[in-house]
Scaffold this active site. Structure first.
Site, mmCIF file in Angstrom:
data_model
loop_
_atom_site.group_PDB
_atom_site.id
_atom_site.type_symbol
_atom_site.label_atom_id
_atom_site.label_comp_id
_atom_site.label_asym_id
_atom_site.label_seq_id
_atom_site.Cartn_x
_atom_site.Cartn_y
_atom_site.Cartn_z
ATOM 1 N N CYS A 1 10.933 -24.754 -9.096
ATOM 2 C CA CYS A 1 10.325 -25.051 -10.171
ATOM 3 C C CYS A 1 10.853 -26.581 -10.667
ATOM 4 O O CYS A 1 11.796 -26.701 -11.004
ATOM 5 C CB CYS A 1 10.573 -24.190 -11.384
ATOM 6 S SG CYS A 1 9.868 -24.613 -13.094
ATOM 7 N N CYS B 1 11.613 -27.066 -14.486
ATOM 8 C CA CYS B 1 12.936 -26.296 -14.694
ATOM 9 C C CYS B 1 14.047 -27.308 -14.785
ATOM 10 O O CYS B 1 14.970 -26.992 -15.094
ATOM 11 C CB CYS B 1 12.908 -25.095 -13.860
ATOM 12 S SG CYS B 1 11.829 -23.737 -14.142
#
Length: 303
Positions: free
Chosen positions: A46, A49
């Site tokens: 991700c 993230c």
């Protein structure tokens, strides 16, 4: 110096940890009974993230033990992600008292993250480390005239929490109560410029402005007589309103300023409305006298 809250030197490992399906109950649900817990659902692949997680960690560390953080890899803990209905990542939840109370998805600015954390701390009964009770105590001291003790308490709270505008405003009001108007203004001016328009600080700024004007106004009795003798003397009406403020007759001052506004709303660059707004700011949005005055001014403006 008064002491509040937890040890600011709490190890990062106590504040931030990885969790799993086996430890989630202890790491999050049970832990949040004592202190708010932020759960960060993420994955190695991700991209957002990789930006959000370090920002969260920095904010949690800055909170000095008032909140904890748990990281959950959704690839390794799909059951938890499903139970929390995580549909996209990053996804963040805040737990207080064993329950999720707030959350967001996607990357956030540092300011938004801090606001999120502040709300979690405020939602926790013990989350402010006793600062709320200390603020109440300081306000009570100030109301009872123990100004020096109130100032010391407000200063201690501000030392523990430099973003606490209530403590800063309280300290400035203490200086004002002691007649130290310049020092009170210096305290307010120490706040970041973008914070100075906050209602808490605006109220004290208005108090200082009005106090300075009231000091030069004169005596109420003499000014009332002057207004009665010369109803068209608008400066006398303005001076009377300032004298009434100095005498703590806020309702009378509002009446006088409303009468001045009715006679000539544009006089002296709209001085009546300007002083009314300062008075409303000083009294605050919940004061019944200010509320009544605001309604009457609005009806006059839009009539």
């Amino acid at each position: 110096m008064l002491e509040f809250g937890q040890d600011s030197a709490a190890p990062a490992g106590d504040l931030i940890k990885d969790s799993s399906e086996a430890t989630f109950m202890a790491d999050v649900v049970e832990a949040s009974m004592e202190v708010p817990v932020i759960v960060d659902f993420w994955a190695p692949w991700c991209g957002p993230c990789k930006t959000l997680t370090p920002a969260l960690e920095a904010a949690v560390t800055a909170a000095k033990g008032k909140v904890k953080m748990v990281k959950v890899d959704v690839d390794q803990n799909q059951q938890i992600a499903a139970q929390m209905r995580v549909q996209s990542i990053p996804a963040v939840f805040g737990f207080v008292g064993g329950q999720p109370v707030d959350g967001f998805m996607g990357a956030q600015t540092p300011a938004a993250i801090k606001e999120f954390i502040d709300k979690l701390i405020a939602a926790s009964p013990a989350g402010d480390g006793g600062l709320g009770e200390a603020l109440d105590a300081a306000e009570e001291m100030l109301a009872e005239g123990a100004v020096a003790d109130a100032a010391q308490t407000f200063a201690a709270i501000f030392g523990e929490e430099p973003d606490n505008l209530a403590a800063l405003a309280g300290l400035a009001r203490c200086h004002a109560a002691m007649g130290e108007l310049d020092q009170a203004r210096a305290v307010l001016d120490s706040a970041p410029e973008e914070k100075r328009s906050d209602a808490l600080l605006a109220s004290v700024y208005a108090q200082l402005d009005l106090a300075a004007d009231a000091a030069e106004a004169g005596e109420v009795t003499e000014l009332k007589a002057k207004v009665e003798a010369a109803p068209g003397d608008l400066q006398a009406r303005l001076d009377l309103a300032m004298a009434e403020i100095g005498a703590q007759d806020m309702e009378g001052a509002i009446e006088t300023l409303l009468a001045l506004f009715a006679k000539d709303r544009e006089w002296n660059d709209g001085a009546a409305k300007t002083q009314l707004f300062k008075l409303f700011d000083m009294l605050g949005p919940t004061d019944p006298v200010a509320q009544k005055g605001r309604r009457r001014l609005s009806s006059m403006i839009f009539a």
